[in-house]
Design a protein around this motif. Structure first.
Motif, PDB file in Angstrom:
ATOM      1  N   UNK A 146       0.834  -1.181   0.000  1.00  0.00           N
ATOM      2  CA  UNK A 146       0.000   0.000   0.000  1.00  0.00           C
ATOM      3  C   UNK A 146       0.883   1.250   0.000  1.00  0.00           C
ATOM      4  N   UNK A 147       0.560   2.187  -0.876  1.00  0.00           N
ATOM      5  CA  UNK A 147       1.345   3.409  -0.984  1.00  0.00           C
ATOM      6  C   UNK A 147       1.037   4.356   0.164  1.00  0.00           C
ATOM      7  N   UNK A 148       2.052   5.081   0.562  1.00  0.00           N
ATOM      8  CA  UNK A 148       1.905   6.086   1.605  1.00  0.00           C
ATOM      9  C   UNK A 148       1.129   7.270   1.035  1.00  0.00           C
ATOM     10  N   UNK A 149      -0.024   7.625   1.617  1.00  0.00           N
ATOM     11  CA  UNK A 149      -0.817   8.746   1.075  1.00  0.00           C
ATOM     12  C   UNK A 149      -0.110  10.086   1.199  1.00  0.00           C
ATOM     13  N   UNK A 150       0.852  10.174   2.082  1.00  0.00           N
ATOM     14  CA  UNK A 150       1.566  11.434   2.256  1.00  0.00           C
ATOM     15  C   UNK A 150       2.669  11.627   1.219  1.00  0.00           C
ATOM     16  N   UNK A 151       3.003  10.568   0.494  1.00  0.00           N
ATOM     17  CA  UNK A 151       4.082  10.641  -0.486  1.00  0.00           C
ATOM     18  C   UNK A 151       3.788  11.638  -1.602  1.00  0.00           C
ATOM     19  N   UNK A 152       2.519  11.974  -1.796  1.00  0.00           N
ATOM     20  CA  UNK A 152       2.161  12.926  -2.842  1.00  0.00           C
ATOM     21  C   UNK A 152       2.106  14.361  -2.324  1.00  0.00           C
ATOM     22  N   UNK A 153       2.374  14.573  -1.041  1.00  0.00           N
ATOM     23  CA  UNK A 153       2.308  15.927  -0.504  1.00  0.00           C
ATOM     24  C   UNK A 153       3.614  16.671  -0.753  1.00  0.00           C
ATOM     25  N   UNK A 154       3.522  17.976  -0.827  1.00  0.00           N
ATOM     26  CA  UNK A 154       4.707  18.813  -1.014  1.00  0.00           C
ATOM     27  C   UNK A 154       5.630  18.699   0.193  1.00  0.00           C
ATOM     28  N   UNK A 155       5.051  18.666   1.378  1.00  0.00           N
ATOM     29  CA  UNK A 155       5.860  18.537   2.594  1.00  0.00           C
ATOM     30  C   UNK A 155       6.705  17.277   2.592  1.00  0.00           C
ATOM     31  N   UNK A 156       6.103  16.170   2.187  1.00  0.00           N
ATOM     32  CA  UNK A 156       6.842  14.913   2.109  1.00  0.00           C
ATOM     33  C   UNK A 156       7.986  15.036   1.108  1.00  0.00           C
ATOM     34  N   UNK A 157       7.688  15.550  -0.078  1.00  0.00           N
ATOM     35  CA  UNK A 157       8.706  15.697  -1.119  1.00  0.00           C
ATOM     36  C   UNK A 157       9.835  16.611  -0.666  1.00  0.00           C
ATOM     37  N   UNK A 158       9.471  17.714  -0.023  1.00  0.00           N
ATOM     38  CA  UNK A 158      10.472  18.668   0.447  1.00  0.00           C
ATOM     39  C   UNK A 158      11.362  18.034   1.513  1.00  0.00           C
ATOM     40  N   UNK A 159      10.756  17.330   2.453  1.00  0.00           N
ATOM     41  CA  UNK A 159      11.506  16.678   3.522  1.00  0.00           C
ATOM     42  C   UNK A 159      12.420  15.590   2.963  1.00  0.00           C
ATOM     43  N   UNK A 160      11.899  14.771   2.075  1.00  0.00           N
ATOM     44  CA  UNK A 160      12.682  13.685   1.485  1.00  0.00           C
ATOM     45  C   UNK A 160      13.846  14.245   0.662  1.00  0.00           C
TER      46      UNK A 160
END
Length: 163
Positions: free
Chosen positions: A1-15
């Motif tokens: 199951x994919x992480x629903x937060x992976x599509x957020x800008x915050x997630x992308x910025x943090x990663x």
């Protein structure tokens, strides 16, 4: 199951920030430095003889953190502490010759890191990304009740070409 937060800008910025920090650490290790130490050397190369308070403020860290970094750089022979004439309590930090040499090599690390980060982006995309990141940075700083060192000014070369 994919992480629903992976599509957020915050997630992308943090990663993205974590990956950038990891690559930075790898490149700095080639110079015998840890992340954060390069900023001290560059600050001192711009203005040698800063006080511990000046360094902490410029680095946006607490004085004990700056002091630990200076202690480690002193052990490596890259900086030295000197008491100020007339006031033995006021200590200034100076680059040694080895520190000055190492400071010069940091520019190459930063250029290599920047090149890796923006590989595949054209000039216009780079300008737009910088501008968008400044906006996000300002939003976060304002929410925290600080200016975060971010201003409304467009950096040289970041003006919109399509405005």
């Amino acid at each position: 199951m994919k992480d629903p937060f992976a599509k957020t800008i915050g997630y992308r910025l943090n990663h993205t920030a974590r990956l950038q920090k990891a690559l930075s650490a790898r490149l700095l290790a080639d110079l015998g430095l840890f992340p954060g130490q390069e900023a001290v050397l560059k600050l001192l190369s711009e203005e040698d003889g800063r006080t511990m308070g000046d360094l902490a403020a410029a680095l946006r860290v607490r004085p004990p953190t700056a002091s630990k970094t200076i202690a480690r750089l002193t052990t490596q022979g890259l900086v030295e502490r000197r008491a100020t004439d007339g006031d033995g309590r006021l200590v200034r930090v100076f680059l040694t010759d080895a520190g000055r040499d190492r400071s010069g090599a940091i520019d190459g690390v930063w250029e290599a890191l920047e090149g890796e980060m923006v590989a595949g982006l054209d000039h216009k995309e780079k300008k737009r990304l910088r501008k968008l990141l400044r906006k996000v940075e300002k939003n976060l700083a304002l929410r925290l009740g600080a200016d975060g060192g971010v201003d409304d000014e467009t950096e040289p070369g970041d003006e919109d070409d399509d405005a």
